[in-house]
Structures are given as structure tokens and as C-alpha cells.
Design a protein around this motif. Structure first.
Motif, PDB file in Angstrom:
ATOM      1  N   GLU A  98       0.834  -1.210   0.000  1.00  0.00           N
ATOM      2  CA  GLU A  98       0.000   0.000   0.000  1.00  0.00           C
ATOM      3  C   GLU A  98       0.867   1.258   0.000  1.00  0.00           C
ATOM      4  O   GLU A  98       0.664   2.173  -0.816  1.00  0.00           O
ATOM      5  CB  GLU A  98      -0.927   0.007   1.217  1.00  0.00           C
ATOM      6  N   GLU A  99       1.835   1.296   0.901  1.00  0.00           N
ATOM      7  CA  GLU A  99       2.719   2.454   1.018  1.00  0.00           C
ATOM      8  C   GLU A  99       3.505   2.682  -0.269  1.00  0.00           C
ATOM      9  O   GLU A  99       3.624   3.813  -0.769  1.00  0.00           O
ATOM     10  CB  GLU A  99       3.674   2.223   2.194  1.00  0.00           C
ATOM     11  N   ILE A 140       1.261   3.901  -3.269  1.00  0.00           N
ATOM     12  CA  ILE A 140       0.919   5.328  -3.162  1.00  0.00           C
ATOM     13  C   ILE A 140       2.126   6.190  -3.524  1.00  0.00           C
ATOM     14  O   ILE A 140       1.992   7.208  -4.216  1.00  0.00           O
ATOM     15  CB  ILE A 140       0.409   5.643  -1.740  1.00  0.00           C
ATOM     16  N   LYS A 154      -6.318   6.631  -4.517  1.00  0.00           N
ATOM     17  CA  LYS A 154      -5.730   6.358  -3.195  1.00  0.00           C
ATOM     18  C   LYS A 154      -6.790   5.835  -2.225  1.00  0.00           C
ATOM     19  O   LYS A 154      -6.491   4.986  -1.373  1.00  0.00           O
ATOM     20  CB  LYS A 154      -5.068   7.618  -2.644  1.00  0.00           C
ATOM     21  N   ILE A 198      -7.118   2.244  -3.016  1.00  0.00           N
ATOM     22  CA  ILE A 198      -5.962   1.464  -2.563  1.00  0.00           C
ATOM     23  C   ILE A 198      -6.117   1.109  -1.083  1.00  0.00           C
ATOM     24  O   ILE A 198      -5.904  -0.043  -0.672  1.00  0.00           O
ATOM     25  CB  ILE A 198      -4.655   2.257  -2.798  1.00  0.00           C
ATOM     26  N   THR A 199      -6.512   2.098  -0.295  1.00  0.00           N
ATOM     27  CA  THR A 199      -6.709   1.854   1.142  1.00  0.00           C
ATOM     28  C   THR A 199      -7.805   0.821   1.380  1.00  0.00           C
ATOM     29  O   THR A 199      -7.661  -0.096   2.205  1.00  0.00           O
ATOM     30  CB  THR A 199      -7.069   3.174   1.848  1.00  0.00           C
ATOM     31  N   GLU A 240      -6.627  -2.687   0.361  1.00  0.00           N
ATOM     32  CA  GLU A 240      -5.684  -3.241   1.327  1.00  0.00           C
ATOM     33  C   GLU A 240      -6.420  -3.787   2.553  1.00  0.00           C
ATOM     34  O   GLU A 240      -6.093  -4.879   3.045  1.00  0.00           O
ATOM     35  CB  GLU A 240      -4.674  -2.164   1.745  1.00  0.00           C
ATOM     36  N   LYS A 241      -7.419  -3.048   3.022  1.00  0.00           N
ATOM     37  CA  LYS A 241      -8.187  -3.512   4.175  1.00  0.00           C
ATOM     38  C   LYS A 241      -8.935  -4.806   3.872  1.00  0.00           C
ATOM     39  O   LYS A 241      -9.151  -5.642   4.749  1.00  0.00           O
ATOM     40  CB  LYS A 241      -9.179  -2.425   4.612  1.00  0.00           C
ATOM     41  N   LEU A 282      -5.594  -5.942  -2.482  1.00  0.00           N
ATOM     42  CA  LEU A 282      -4.660  -5.114  -3.247  1.00  0.00           C
ATOM     43  C   LEU A 282      -3.591  -5.965  -3.928  1.00  0.00           C
ATOM     44  O   LEU A 282      -3.316  -5.795  -5.131  1.00  0.00           O
ATOM     45  CB  LEU A 282      -4.013  -4.074  -2.328  1.00  0.00           C
ATOM     46  N   TYR A 283      -2.992  -6.873  -3.186  1.00  0.00           N
ATOM     47  CA  TYR A 283      -1.942  -7.726  -3.763  1.00  0.00           C
ATOM     48  C   TYR A 283      -2.506  -8.567  -4.905  1.00  0.00           C
ATOM     49  O   TYR A 283      -1.881  -8.690  -5.972  1.00  0.00           O
ATOM     50  CB  TYR A 283      -1.351  -8.633  -2.679  1.00  0.00           C
TER      51      TYR A 283
END
Length: 668
Positions: free
Chosen positions: A102-103, A106, A126, A129-130, A133-134, A138-139
Motif C-alpha cells: 500500500e505504502e 501510493i 488512493k 488502494i486503502t 488493502e483492508k 490489493l496484492y
């Protein structure tokens, strides 16, 4: 993956990852921006090492190294991309550090040049993306996009094909969420026809070498119309430099369009996300060609304040000819595009509308005044009526307008109407409301109609004035008889001043009752006084007025109140005396007032004598109320009368149906 549908299906299938974590109407908020991101990633791969070397070399010594990185970002042929990314990451390396995905992602997005950052800001990527990820998605999403079988590099997937892919994805997403895909793009068969019509005289105007042509779409959607125009020009004269300009209000669609234009190389002139009507972001630009499918049947209420403010500038602004009713802004877009025509050079416009801008609005209305201005300035060259069921979100009739500020000599002062409603082929499978499409032959037939420029069953040629008319007000004299009968006395209660006598606005119940009782007594006094007048029919206003004045004189009624009482006790009577004012002039009867639309080519006095006074000898025209109007009732010019079936044939069919029903009943 050379097959178009395979590419669409692969990207569409990525939505399966989102099930459960996202609602259906949210899928495109993820899939579209990540598809764009993957495409940028593919394009940047070739010169990524050079860009990183330049960045690392100058990042500590220069405050602004934008130009250096722009020069370093090139494609395989050495052409500048027009954008860059200074991050060390790409889709593959992002997967190598899943714990910080995630980091890092971004950071990767923040490392794009400013013109690309704007794209992803309007995607709100963005936020997604958040959320991804939660949801531990995302992966998986990045991994899917990194698979070798989905190569979105421009050398594999052309800009034209990518545009088609985006349009197909938007259409599918819109179907899932019950939204209207047609708001964002126009079917390519319609775009191709509009392009051909706009460039129909290209043989003369596109032959010179090294020209620069500016093309504009004020409601550009995903940019399909702009791309079609560029392709058309380049196929015929590759030496011409084509500059594409557009503005789009929808954030996601604006982002897609801008990304696609950047991918073509060079500067992107796509503005937004904002409304063209209230916030023109290209205020000083003029264009050679303009093409658009502005939204139809949509309110422009959100643009109202700015549009009305600019309309007060008259022709120094974009909306000097007038403003249409608030529920449809098509004619505002048309005026806007005309305002973008060059002043000393030739400009052409192709715009598609529904039927409303052709005929909605009477003489003196905003719509009619706009048509008047367009036609009297000789901007309108042709209108093509298209088949129904061509669009994804509607099956209604549509029309292509062709406008120019420099008509060929033989078309000056003329307007060509083309009936293309039968030019279509049925689709094997419908797409939303789209069940028909224009084949190459259909398009060519319509172009041939345009080039014919003579009256046939499919082509009509008119003078500009043929669509104009003078709307006159026809008055007939007021002739009334008068009688104080029980039936007519009931009419008194329709007089506001009379009925209000027995009403009270007081909130105090006792006071309210007292005031209403007082009012009813006043009403009864008026009625009682009127009943003193002889109960006979009178046919002269002054005679009856004298009786009324005598009986009601003590009640101190206003002249208007008394006049309304006389009118309530009257009826029209062709044998009665004319009602005259205090100067002896005959008064018109507002209930008999009528209007006539007289074609501009006809003499008004002659028309009035032949068509009105022939039947009403004492009628007259109030010429102070004349209004000039323009309308294009397209269908009536191609209407063909079809006689009804013979009665005998209909009766025979009814008998057959009756016998079939009887047979079915017996079986039951």
C-alpha cells in the motif's frame, strides 16, 4: 490476446475479485483506474532506467527537473512520452514487497508527473488502494494485472482499440449499476458517420501540406469523437498536425480521456472535470472542426447562474441568442460551439441532438430565437435524420446537425434535410437499447445523399426562410349579451374579489367567524341588488352598465370589481353590439383571441385576407404583438400518406379472429 473481446473479458473478470467487498456500482471505481495505471506502467517501462538515472543525478542539485525527466521519458522510437514517473517501482517490483504494498503503491502514484497525477486524483485511486488493502485484495489485483497475458502496451493495444475497450467496459459497468453508458460515449458507427459528414468536403480543405488543425469536443466523454477525427485526417494527409481539445464534466470519464490523450504523445488539451456551460476552460480558443454529442433532455439548472450571467453580455458572450427552457441544454451547447468558430477562417461543426432543438418552443421563446439566430446567420448547412435504436441508453430519434461559417457557394442561403432513418442493419445481439447499427454501406449512402444536393424522396433542399414564420395575434370583437339569471349569478363566485368577501385570514376562530358572516352579508347585498335589474337579455354594454351602476352605486365597489361583475353576467353573442372603450374603440374578446403562423415568404396582409377575414370579416391583427419564429418539423417534410386498409379486408380479418377464438373456447 489479439482478440478485442478477450481483452475486455480479461479486465471485466477482474471484477470477480471485488465481489463481497464492493457493490456492483463500485466495480468501475477500481477496475478503470487500475487499467489506466497498468497502461501507463507498460509505456514507461522502456525508458524507466534513464528517467531514474536523471532523477538521481539532479534531485539534490535542482529544484525543478521536470523538463529533464520529460526529455528522458521516451518510447522505443525515441519520441517523448509527455509524462514520466520518478519512482523505482513498477507493477512487478511492487509485488516483491507485499508487506509495504500500500505504502509503495501510493509512493509510485505520487511520483508521476503533474499531468498524470491529476488523472489519478480524479479517479480517487488512493481511497481505493486503502479500501483494497483492508479487504486483502490489493496484492491479488496487482498480481492479476501483472500477468503477462494482459499486455496493455500501445504497441500491442493501440490507442484506438484501448478507447474501444474502455467504452465497452463502461457500458458493461453501467448495465450492472443501471446507469446510462450513453452519457459518456457515442457508438462508433454514429461517430464514424458524424466524422464523414464533418469532413465531407475534405478533398479541397485537407490537401495542403503541413497544416495545423484544431479539433474540439465540449462534452468529450472518453474522447472517441476526437480520436475518430484525428484518424480521419491522418489517413488522408499525414503531414497535418492535429491538436485535440476537449472538456468533460464527469471525473472518472475525464481521467480516462486525458490518460488516452497523453498516451498518444504530446500535450493533452483535455480540460475538466467541470461543466463547459458554466466554466469554459478554453475561453480564448477557436477551432477548425468541432464534433460532439452533448447530453440531451438534461436540466442545466446547476449551470443556470453562470449561463444567465453570461447571456446578459449579449453576443459578447456565448449565449447572446437566448437561453432554452431549464430542462434541456442542447441549444446552449450548440451556441457555445458556434462561438468557438474562427472569425477569418473556415470552421465546421457536427453535433447530434434529439428532436427537441429542431422544433420545441414557440415564436419568441429562447429555443426559437436560437434557431432564428443560427439560420439567419446562415450557419446551418444540413440536418440528417438517423434511425431509431442506435444508442445504448435510448431508442429515440436523433439528428446530426452540420454547421459552418463558410458554406460552398451553391449551398449559401440553403439548408439540406436528409432522411437517413431507413439506413441501418439489425444487430445480431442488442446492446442495451442499441438494436440497430450503421454499416459502411449505410454511412456511404448518407454521404451520397449529402453530395447529391437536389430534391429526391430522401433529400429536401430549402431556403433558410422556409423554416421561418411570423406569429400574428388575431383579435375578434367583444360582443356580449347580459342577464341577471340564477345561473349567471353563480358565476359571481368565480370573481376573486367577490369570493374573498366571505373569507378571513384571522387565526382567532371567533373573529374569523364574525368576518366571514359579515362578508356573506355583503355578497347577499350585491346579489339582492342585482336581482332588482329586469330579468331580460340585453345586448348593449352601456345599457346594462347603467342598470348595474344604479343598483350597486351605494355599495362603494371599485370600477374593476363592477366590471368583473358585468363580465360574469355576460355571454358571447354574435348578434350583440360591440363593446367599446371610453374612446369609442372596439374591444377585443380575449376568449376569442387566436394566433396564426404565417410563412416568411408569404405576404401577411394577403394571408390574413385569404385565411382569416374570409371566415371572420370583423377580425383584425394586433401587429404590435408580431413575433418571428423558426422551427424545423423534420418528419413532415418526408411524410408519405398511406391510405387505410379497405373496410372489407378489416372485416374479413375480424371474422377470422372471431372464428379462432370460438374454436379455442370449444376446446376448453
Amino acid at each position: 490476446m489479439s482478440n478485442f473481446q478477450e481483452k475486455v473479458s480479461f479486465i471485466w473478470d477482474l471484477a470477480d475479485l471485488l465481489r463481497g467487498s464492493y457493490k456492483r456500482n463500485e466495480y468501475q471505481k477500481v477496475i478503470l483506474p487500475f487499467t489506466v495505471l497498468k497502461r501507463f506502467d507498460s509505456v514507461l517501462e522502456y525508458s524507466k532506467e534513464n528517467v531514474l538515472n536523471e532523477y538521481n543525478k539532479y534531485k539534490d542539485s535542482l529544484d525543478n527537473f521536470e523538463l529533464l525527466l520529460m526529455d528522458a521519458a521516451v518510447d522505443e522510437d525515441g519520441n517523448n512520452l509527455g509524462f514520466y514517473n520518478k519512482s523505482k517501482f513498477d507493477f512487478k517490483s511492487l509485488l516483491a514487497d507485499p508487506e509495504h504494498l500500500e505504502e509503495n503503491l501510493i509512493h509510485y502514484i505520487d511520483s508521476f508527473s503533474s499531468n498524470v497525477e491529476d488523472i489519478f486524483e480524479n479517479f480517487y485511486i488512493k481511497n481505493q488502494i486503502t479500501k483494497l488493502e483492508k479487504a486483502n485484495l490489493l496484492y491479488l489485483l496487482i498480481q492479476k494485472f501483472s500477468e503477462t497475458k494482459v499486455d496493455l502496451h500501445p504497441s500491442i493495444v493501440s490507442n484506438h482499440e484501448m478507447g474501444l475497450i474502455f467504452e465497452e467496459l463502461i457500458r458493461k459497468f453501467s448495465e450492472q449499476s443501471n446507469e446510462e453508458a450513453g452519457e459518456h460515449f457515442t457508438p462508433r458507427d454514429v461517430v464514424n458517420l458524424m466524422t464523414e459528414l464533418m469532413f465531407v468536403e475534405n478533398g479541397y480543405h485537407l490537401k495542403e501540406e503541413n497544416l495545423i488543425k484544431k479539433i474540439y469536443d465540449p462534452a468529450c466523454g472518453t474522447g472517441g469523437m476526437l480520436t475518430s477525427c484525428e484518424d480521419y485526417i491522418k489517413e488522408r494527409n499525414d503531414s497535418i498536425e492535429v491538436a485535440l481539445y476537449g472538456q468533460e464534466v464527469n471525473e472518472e470519464i475525464y481521467a480516462i480521456c486525458k490518460a488516452d490523450m497523453l498516451m498518444k504523445g504530446g500535450e493533452a488539451h483535455i480540460k475538466g472535470p467541470s461543466s463547459t456551460l458554466s466554466s469554459d476552460q478554453l475561453p480564448d480558443d477557436k477551432f477548425d472542426y468541432m464534433i460532439s454529442n452533448p447530453p440531451y433532455g438534461r436540466k442545466w439548472e446547476s449551470d443556470k447562474d453562470e449561463v444567465l450571467k453570461e447571456s446578459e453580455l449579449g453576443y459578447d458572450g456565448r449565449f447572446g441568442a437566448g437561453t432554452p427552457r431549464i430542462n434541456d441544454g442542447q441549444l446552449l451547447f450548440l451556441q457555445h460551439m458556434i462561438s468557438k468558430m474562427k472569425t477569418k477562417e473556415r470552421s465546421r461543426i457536427a453535433v447530434i441532438t434529439n428532436g427537441s432543438p429542431l422544433f420545441t418552443g414557440d415564436a419568441g421563446s429562447g429555443e426559437s430565437n436560437i434557431r432564428k439566430w443560427i439560420i439567419e446567420n446562415d450557419y446551418l448547412e444540413a440536418i440528417v435524420g438517423l434511425p431509431e435504436q442506435l444508442f445504448y441508453n435510448t431508442g429515440i430519434k436523433t439528428y446530426v446537425w452540420i454547421l459552418t461559417n463558410e458554406k460552398p457557394e451553391n449551398r449559401a442561403g440553403k439548408i439540406q434535410l436528409i432522411d437517413g432513418t431507413k439506413e441501418f442493419v439489425k444487430m445480431r445481439k442488442s446492446l442495451g437499447s442499441k438494436r440497430q447499427e450503421l454499416s459502411k454501406d449505410n454511412t456511404q449512402n448518407i454521404i451520397d445523399f449529402y453530395n447529391t444536393f437536389e430534391d429526391t424522396d430522401k433529400i429536401k433542399i430549402f431556403d433558410n426562410e422556409d423554416f421561418g414564420y411570423t406569429k400574428i395575434v388575431v383579435e375578434r370583437p367583444q360582443q356580449l349579451n347580459y342577464q341577471v339569471s340564477d345561473e349567471r349569478i353563480e358565476n359571481l363566485y368565480s370573481i376573486p374579489a367577490f369570493s374573498k368577501l366571505a373569507t378571513s385570514k384571522s387565526k382567532d376562530s371567533k373573529k374569523k367567524m364574525k368576518e366571514e358572516e359579515k362578508g356573506k352579508k355583503e355578497q347577499n347585498s350585491i346579489i339582492t341588488s342585482l336581482k332588482q335589474i329586469p330579468n331580460k337579455i340585453m345586448k348593449n354594454w352601456d345599457e346594462f352598465d347603467n342598470f348595474v351602476s344604479d343598483e350597486l352605486g351605494s355599495l362603494n365597489l371599485t370600477p374593476t370589481f363592477k366590471r368583473n361583475i358585468i363580465l360574469a353576467l355576460s355571454e358571447h353573442d354574435d348578434d350583440a353590439d360591440y363593446v367599446k372603450d371610453n374612446k369609442g374603440k372596439i374591444k377585443p374578446n380575449p376568449n376569442l383571441r387566436d394566433t396564426e403562423k404565417i410563412p416568411l415568404k408569404k405576404d401577411i396582409e394577403d394571408y390574413f385576407k385569404d385565411e382569416v377575414q374570409k371566415y371572420y370579416q370583423d377580425a383584425w391583427m394586433d401587429r404590435k404583438k408580431d413575433k418571428i419564429g423558426y422551427e424545423i418539423n423534420f418528419t413532415q417534410y418526408f411524410y408519405k400518406y398511406e391510405p387505410p386498409r379497405p373496410l372489407e379486408e378489416i372485416e374479413e380479418d375480424i371474422k377470422k379472429i372471431h372464428m379462432e377464438i370460438s374454436s379455442l373456447i370449444k376446446k376448453i
